[in-house]
Design an enzyme around this catalytic site. Structure first.
Site, PDB file in Angstrom:
ATOM      1  N   THR A   4       0.838  -1.196   0.000  1.00 29.47           N
ATOM      2  CA  THR A   4       0.000   0.000   0.000  1.00 29.47           C
ATOM      3  C   THR A   4       0.874   1.246   0.000  1.00 29.47           C
ATOM      4  O   THR A   4       1.954   1.234   0.573  1.00 29.47           O
ATOM      5  CB  THR A   4      -0.857  -0.029   1.284  1.00 29.47           C
ATOM      6  N   ARG A  37     -14.171  -7.318  -0.035  1.00 27.88           N
ATOM      7  CA  ARG A  37     -13.409  -7.069   1.200  1.00 27.88           C
ATOM      8  C   ARG A  37     -12.934  -5.602   1.217  1.00 27.88           C
ATOM      9  O   ARG A  37     -12.466  -5.077   0.221  1.00 27.88           O
ATOM     10  CB  ARG A  37     -12.203  -8.012   1.249  1.00 27.88           C
ATOM     11  N   VAL A  38     -13.078  -4.969   2.358  1.00 24.39           N
ATOM     12  CA  VAL A  38     -12.567  -3.610   2.528  1.00 24.39           C
ATOM     13  C   VAL A  38     -11.559  -3.634   3.662  1.00 24.39           C
ATOM     14  O   VAL A  38     -11.836  -4.175   4.733  1.00 24.39           O
ATOM     15  CB  VAL A  38     -13.719  -2.623   2.844  1.00 24.39           C
ATOM     16  N   GLY A  39     -10.390  -3.078   3.418  1.00 20.44           N
ATOM     17  CA  GLY A  39      -9.345  -3.083   4.441  1.00 20.44           C
ATOM     18  C   GLY A  39      -9.349  -1.806   5.260  1.00 20.44           C
ATOM     19  O   GLY A  39     -10.342  -1.079   5.320  1.00 20.44           O
ATOM     20  N   THR A  64       0.136   1.045   6.843  1.00 20.67           N
ATOM     21  CA  THR A  64       0.159  -0.069   5.899  1.00 20.67           C
ATOM     22  C   THR A  64       0.326  -1.346   6.717  1.00 20.67           C
ATOM     23  O   THR A  64       0.793  -1.304   7.854  1.00 20.67           O
ATOM     24  CB  THR A  64       1.321   0.081   4.889  1.00 20.67           C
ATOM     25  N   GLY A  65      -0.059  -2.474   6.126  1.00 19.25           N
ATOM     26  CA  GLY A  65       0.090  -3.732   6.853  1.00 19.25           C
ATOM     27  C   GLY A  65      -1.195  -4.538   6.815  1.00 19.25           C
ATOM     28  O   GLY A  65      -2.016  -4.376   5.907  1.00 19.25           O
ATOM     29  N   GLY A  68      -4.580  -5.180   7.196  1.00 27.74           N
ATOM     30  CA  GLY A  68      -5.712  -4.268   7.350  1.00 27.74           C
ATOM     31  C   GLY A  68      -6.686  -4.631   8.448  1.00 27.74           C
ATOM     32  O   GLY A  68      -7.149  -3.752   9.183  1.00 27.74           O
TER      33      GLY A  68
HETATM   34  N1  ASP Z   1      -3.354  -2.354   4.653  1.00 26.40           N
HETATM   35  C1  ASP Z   1      -3.673  -2.887   3.358  1.00 26.40           C
HETATM   36  C2  ASP Z   1      -4.941  -3.678   3.445  1.00 26.40           C
HETATM   37  O1  ASP Z   1      -5.101  -4.461   4.356  1.00 26.40           O
HETATM   38  C3  ASP Z   1      -2.592  -3.746   2.797  1.00 26.40           C
HETATM   39  C4  ASP Z   1      -1.252  -3.095   2.677  1.00 26.40           C
HETATM   40  O2  ASP Z   1      -0.851  -2.327   3.563  1.00 26.40           O
HETATM   41  O3  ASP Z   1      -0.570  -3.333   1.675  1.00 26.40           O
HETATM   42  O4  ASP Z   1      -5.763  -3.564   2.569  1.00 26.40           O
END
Ligand code: ASP
Length: 292
Positions: free
Chosen positions: A166, A194-196, A216-217, A219
């Protein structure tokens, strides 16, 4: 005049192809910083920098987004300013710059978040054209990942390899206004719909008078820990670096794999992660620093 600062990250899921990542991040912060230097707003700087990252196909945002379980791309994005303005889109398809649509939601509607078909219809009404964000590279990765899955039944997301790519940007302009933006294709092989954390206020993106943070990470865990909001609230009492350290320690204690970037009201920066590696780049008072 306040400090001019801009920081960007390209996800906390590792740094393969560091050169490509660094190139994209350096270009994004340089162009964002130019906007700040010319007296532009942090909102414009953040939007433009994210658009550049959405066009940089190594990252999982805009063109080059990761594919969901059924091979479709659904993207999430959000943008927020320290005075509380917020706009987001979730599970939107076939636009080039989800961050642009998020800003349109903020400025042209009475809502905070539009999702799926509704978000797309709104984008088209605003004149945003069709764009296919799928790249061969990400399609190949998706095919490989699908083969590695034991069954096509939805696996527990946290058991998947970390592929967090992300993008996020935080900037502070000459008036001291902080803005934050985050954009993603979500987690690879996610279920349709799906929604993060990225479009959820306080989870992936947050800003107020104390500072601004993009996450980021993983979600689902970032949502449960409201990580961006939590980090910004630490900034009420602590500097950005201390707030970042406290937030990432909290994330680790709660089994949340994440990376965070942020700026506090004095222009101090945070850039932390508890994953293998995170790519990042910032410019502060004219000096650029980058992970590579
Ligand atoms: N945080 C994002 C999600 O879960 C993924 C990512 O950080 O790449 O959609």
């Amino acid at each position: 005049m306040k400090n001019l600062v801009i920081i960007a990250n390209g996800g906390a899921g590792g740094i393969n192809f560091p050169h490509r990542r660094a190139q994209g991040l350096k270009k994004a912060v340089s162009i964002g910083y130019e906007i700040l230097k010319n007296g532009g707003s942090s909102l414009d700087a953040v939007e433009k920098a994210i658009m550049i990252l959405e066009d940089t196909t190594i990252f999982n945002a805009g063109t080059g987004s990761t594919l969901g379980l059924t091979g479709e791309i659904e993207m999430d994005a959000s943008i927020m300013t320290a005075n509380g303005d917020y706009g987001a889109v979730a599970a939107i398809k076939n636009v080039r710059y989800p961050i642009q649509v998020a800003r349109l939601v903020m400025e042209k509607t009475d809502h905070l978040l539009l999702c799926g078909d509704g978000a797309l219809r709104f984008a088209r009404l605003c004149g945003i054209k069709y764009h296919n964000p799928k790249t061969r590279e990400k399609e190949r990765m998706w095919l490989r990942a699908k083969k590695e899955m034991k069954s096509t039944y939805f696996p527990k997301l946290y058991k998947l390899k970390e592929l967090y790519e992300t993008v996020g940007v935080v900037a502070m302009d000459k008036n001291g206004m902080i803005s934050v933006g985050t954009s993603t294709g979500g987690i690879s092989l996610h279920l349709p719909g799906r929604v993060g954390d990225t479009p959820i206020i306080g989870a992936g993106t947050y800003a107020n008078k104390y500072g601004g943070v993009s996450a980021t990470g993983h979600g689902e865990m970032i949502m449960k820990t409201l990580l961006a909001f939590r980090t910004v609230m630490y900034m009420e009492k602590y500097s950005a670096p201390v707030a970042g350290k406290m937030a990432i320690e909290y994330a680790t204690r709660n089994k949340c794999r994440a990376g965070l970037i942020g700026i506090d009201r004095h222009g101090r920066i945070l850039c932390v992660n508890n994953t293998e590696a995170m790519s990042w780049c910032y410019i502060k008072d004219g000096n650029m620093k980058s992970f590579y």
